[in-house]
Design a protein around this motif. Structure first.
Motif, short mmCIF file in Angstrom:
data_model
loop_
_atom_site.label_atom_id
_atom_site.label_comp_id
_atom_site.label_asym_id
_atom_site.label_seq_id
_atom_site.Cartn_x
_atom_site.Cartn_y
_atom_site.Cartn_z
N PRO A 1 0.81 -1.23 0.00
CA PRO A 1 0.00 0.00 0.00
C PRO A 1 0.84 1.27 0.00
N ASP A 2 2.14 1.17 0.29
CA ASP A 2 2.98 2.38 0.28
C ASP A 2 3.82 2.50 -0.98
N LEU A 3 3.60 1.61 -1.96
CA LEU A 3 4.39 1.66 -3.20
C LEU A 3 4.31 3.05 -3.83
N ASP A 4 3.10 3.57 -3.87
CA ASP A 4 2.88 4.86 -4.51
C ASP A 4 3.63 5.97 -3.76
N ALA A 5 3.49 5.97 -2.45
CA ALA A 5 4.14 7.01 -1.64
C ALA A 5 5.66 6.94 -1.79
N VAL A 6 6.21 5.72 -1.77
CA VAL A 6 7.67 5.57 -1.85
C VAL A 6 8.18 5.99 -3.23
N SER A 7 7.41 5.64 -4.28
CA SER A 7 7.89 6.01 -5.61
C SER A 7 7.79 7.53 -5.80
N LYS A 8 6.81 8.15 -5.20
CA LYS A 8 6.73 9.62 -5.26
C LYS A 8 7.90 10.23 -4.48
N TYR A 9 8.20 9.64 -3.31
CA TYR A 9 9.31 10.11 -2.48
C TYR A 9 10.61 10.06 -3.28
N GLY A 10 10.80 8.96 -4.01
CA GLY A 10 12.04 8.76 -4.77
C GLY A 10 11.97 9.33 -6.18
N LYS A 11 10.83 9.92 -6.53
CA LYS A 11 10.61 10.44 -7.89
C LYS A 11 10.96 9.37 -8.92
N THR A 12 10.45 8.16 -8.71
CA THR A 12 10.72 7.05 -9.62
C THR A 12 9.41 6.46 -10.11
N THR A 13 9.50 5.69 -11.19
CA THR A 13 8.34 4.89 -11.59
C THR A 13 8.33 3.65 -10.70
N PHE A 14 7.23 2.90 -10.71
CA PHE A 14 7.17 1.64 -9.96
C PHE A 14 8.31 0.72 -10.38
N ASP A 15 8.48 0.59 -11.71
CA ASP A 15 9.51 -0.32 -12.22
C ASP A 15 10.90 0.05 -11.71
N GLU A 16 11.16 1.35 -11.73
CA GLU A 16 12.46 1.82 -11.27
C GLU A 16 12.64 1.52 -9.78
N LEU A 17 11.58 1.77 -9.05
CA LEU A 17 11.61 1.53 -7.60
C LEU A 17 11.91 0.06 -7.32
N ILE A 18 11.21 -0.82 -8.06
CA ILE A 18 11.40 -2.26 -7.85
C ILE A 18 12.83 -2.65 -8.22
N ARG A 19 13.30 -2.10 -9.33
CA ARG A 19 14.68 -2.40 -9.75
C ARG A 19 15.66 -1.94 -8.67
N THR A 20 15.42 -0.76 -8.11
CA THR A 20 16.33 -0.24 -7.08
C THR A 20 16.31 -1.13 -5.84
N HIS A 21 15.12 -1.58 -5.45
CA HIS A 21 15.03 -2.37 -4.22
C HIS A 21 15.60 -3.77 -4.39
N THR A 22 15.60 -4.29 -5.63
CA THR A 22 16.04 -5.68 -5.84
C THR A 22 17.48 -5.77 -6.34
N GLU A 23 18.10 -4.62 -6.55
CA GLU A 23 19.40 -4.61 -7.22
C GLU A 23 20.50 -5.33 -6.44
N GLU A 24 20.71 -4.91 -5.21
CA GLU A 24 21.84 -5.43 -4.42
C GLU A 24 21.34 -6.32 -3.29
N PRO A 25 22.16 -7.31 -2.92
CA PRO A 25 21.79 -8.08 -1.73
C PRO A 25 21.94 -7.22 -0.47
N TYR A 26 21.06 -7.45 0.49
CA TYR A 26 21.12 -6.72 1.76
C TYR A 26 21.68 -7.61 2.85
N LEU A 27 22.55 -7.02 3.66
CA LEU A 27 23.09 -7.77 4.81
C LEU A 27 22.05 -7.81 5.92
N ILE A 28 21.86 -8.98 6.55
CA ILE A 28 21.02 -9.06 7.75
C ILE A 28 21.89 -8.66 8.94
N TYR A 29 21.69 -7.45 9.42
CA TYR A 29 22.48 -6.95 10.54
C TYR A 29 22.12 -7.66 11.83
N MET A 30 20.83 -7.89 12.00
CA MET A 30 20.41 -8.61 13.22
C MET A 30 18.98 -9.13 13.03
#
Lengths: 247, 341
Positions: free
Chosen positions: A107-136
């Protein structure tokens, strides 16, 4: 690599090894290596009853009838000084988590893409690009605190948390990203959902651990329901990716 | 395997042992008995390992029917137990028979009570090496939930109890009239993040346990403390940590606590005083007293030593007259002797 650290007593049977208060992948990986080494070299027989690695601290619980603060800090100091725990630094586990980034689930996809001034596709690409470390891991079984999300889409958490966040929700809170293993109240920005069961009270051990990496993979809604069914039947295995791809 | 039947679940009755401390790195809470000294004592009284699974009840105990011969002990808060209508005492072992019914009145003092059964405790299915129930995660115990009418719990029957007559432990009476209760604490990892004013107020405040008190933690009410304004990174939590939330009030973290937390920990309740705190009602005020780690450790060792001494005492009584129902024949002989004298 020299890291500053100190010991802080927390209770009669617990101490913290405290490193510099920063969210830093290298420092955090060191903490996980140290955690593994302590369990292996001191462990239960040496009086360690439980450990909790976090961003910049390692909490060590011990049995006062077997060891004590002075003895343990001496042992841990010697392990850190010898750098022998760095040997565990070798293999990095990269685990793939399928996520359906759909407005129904996020439900926040729209808000986050507006925040980042990105399209949905761009947002998804950005979020899936790099692996994230599990800090804890914390908050609940299987809740992984991961980072770091690219600044562009690192939207701060909601001012008023939702009373109910559905299980499997994938979310962002500033530079952190995480997944809700069970339904819970929460203030993170929801951008998608994984069909994979992240907490199962019959098999409560999580499918990933602090110190592992998670890489999200965008999937369609159709795949979401397909994988969900496979997983419920116990026939879905999480993909472990070749670390050479990323590091 | 034999069973007991829950005829009435009481308010929040669960299976608990000493919890699962080895999975905290994965975010799984420790859980286990809130008053772990009471649970240990209950087990020692019935000759079990201290980690055996007991019934923990809160404010109002369950009603239970036994379907075998065994021995039981009740510990914790003042729960006025009756066995087949006869009042029985806390902290003492009793023999029960098939058909026996155990019930309780609402607690008149304390918050949590324990029922231990002989020969290994309750044998529900362990998960991650523990039988403890974490209700909010539906983990462990019986189907991960509080017990309800109609539930059956497996146990071993038991016909003999060594040193039966000596299995009675006198504990300090629960507080009746004393107004303020002193709870000792050691300085927490974020003690120095608080201003001198906050530290002072923390030591002098009189707190009361609020309505928001459960197995995860007790929120206290009282005068608010000034809170450090810098955000801290989340750290691992331990039993007894006193977090100060943004509203300046303390939460004491208990057995079902989350494994990590992001509120500053001003102090940690010393282990020896935890039972006093968890059993405290909201009619009494409490005050925190900061003590050294040395004193805290000594108090903890002393508390455990007391229990250990009791165990040694029980072992020594094994062959002392009256032998009790340790052996069936011995019991018969004893009865003959008693009737003659």
């Amino acid at each position: 690599m020299v890291y500053e650290y100190r010991f802080v007593p927390v209770g009669e049977q617990a101490l913290n090894v405290v490193f510099e208060a920063t969210i830093n992948a290298e420092e955090n990986r060191l903490i996980h290596s140290l955690a593994h080494t302590l369990l292996k070299s001191i462990g239960k027989d040496g009086g360690i009853t439980g450990i909790i690695p976090a961003y910049h601290t390692l909490t060590v619980n011990f049995d006062i009838f077997q060891t004590n603060y002075a003895e343990l800090t001496k042992q841990i100091t010697s392990i850190i000084e010898k750098h022998s725990f760095l040997e565990n630094e070798g293999k990095k586990h990269v685990i793939e988590i399928p996520v359906c980034y759909d407005e129904e689930f996020g439900p926040d996809l729209d808000a986050v893409s507006k925040y980042g001034k990105t399209t949905f596709d761009e947002l998804i690409r950005t979020h899936t690009e790099e692996p994230y470390l599990i800090y804890m891991m914390g908050f609940m079984p299987g809740f992984a605190y991961m980072g770091s999300v690219p600044s562009k889409i690192a939207m701060p958490r909601l001012r008023n948390p939702r009373a109910k966040v559905p299980a499997g929700s994938v979310a962002i809170a500033g530079k952190q990203t995480g997944m809700y293993p069970v339904e819970a109240p929460g203030g993170w920005r929801l951008i998608g959902r994984t069909p994979v069961k992240l907490y199962d009270y019959n098999h409560p051990e999580p499918r990933y651990f602090a110190g592992d990496y998670i890489r999200f993979k965008a999937i369609s809604k159709k795949d979401f329901y397909y994988i969900q069914k496979l997983d419920l039947d116990g026939e879905y295995q999480l993909n472990e990716l070749d670390q050479g791809e990323f590091f | 395997m034999k069973t007991v039947e829950i005829l009435d679940g009481g308010l929040a009755t669960t299976i608990q042992d000493l919890g699962r401390p080895n999975y905290q790195a994965e975010g799984i809470p420790v859980s286990g008995a809130v008053d772990n000294m009471a649970q240990r004592l209950a087990n020692v009284l019935v000759d079990n390992e201290e980690n055996a699974a007991t019934l923990e009840f809160c404010m109002l105990g369950p009603k239970i029917r036994f379907y075998c011969t065994t021995f039981i002990a009740i510990t914790g808060g003042e729960s006025c137990p009756t066995l087949d209508g006869q009042q029985i005492f806390l902290n003492r072992v009793y023999r029960v028979e098939t058909g026996s019914i155990l019930m309780f009145k609402p607690l008149t003092s304390g918050r949590y009570g324990y029922v231990a059964v002989a020969n290994g405790g309750f044998f529900t299915k362990p998960i991650l090496n523990s039988r403890s129930t974490t209700v909010r995660l539906r983990l462990g115990g019986l189907k991960g939930r509080v017990l309800q009418r109609g539930d059956r719990l497996p146990l071993n029957e038991c016909f003999k109890m060594p040193s039966y007559q000596f299995r009675e432990f006198s504990t300090e009476k629960m507080l009746k009239n004393k107004k303020d209760v002193e709870i000792r604490v050691v300085k927490g990892p974020q003690w120095n993040n608080f201003t001198a004013v906050a530290q002072e107020r923390f030591r002098e405040n009189l707190y009361v346990i609020s309505q928001q008190a459960d197995r995860m933690g007790y929120r206290l009410s009282g005068t608010r403390l000034p809170v450090p304004d810098n955000n801290m990174l989340s750290e691992g939590t331990i039993l007894g940590n006193i977090q100060i939330t943004r509203d300046g009030l303390p939460i004491v973290l208990l057995t079902d606590r989350q494994t990590t937390g992001g509120y500053p920990v001003i102090a940690t309740v010393v282990l020896a005083d935890l039972r006093k705190l968890v059993q405290l009602d909201n009619k009494h005020q409490l005050r925190f007293k900061v003590v050294s780690f040395k004193e805290a450790t000594a108090a903890f060792l002393a508390q455990r030593t007391e229990l250990k001494k009791f165990k040694i005492f029980l072992n020594k009584q094994r062959y002392r007259y009256p032998i009790g129902p340790a052996r069936k024949t011995a019991q018969k002989i004893e009865q003959l002797l008693v009737s003659k004298s």
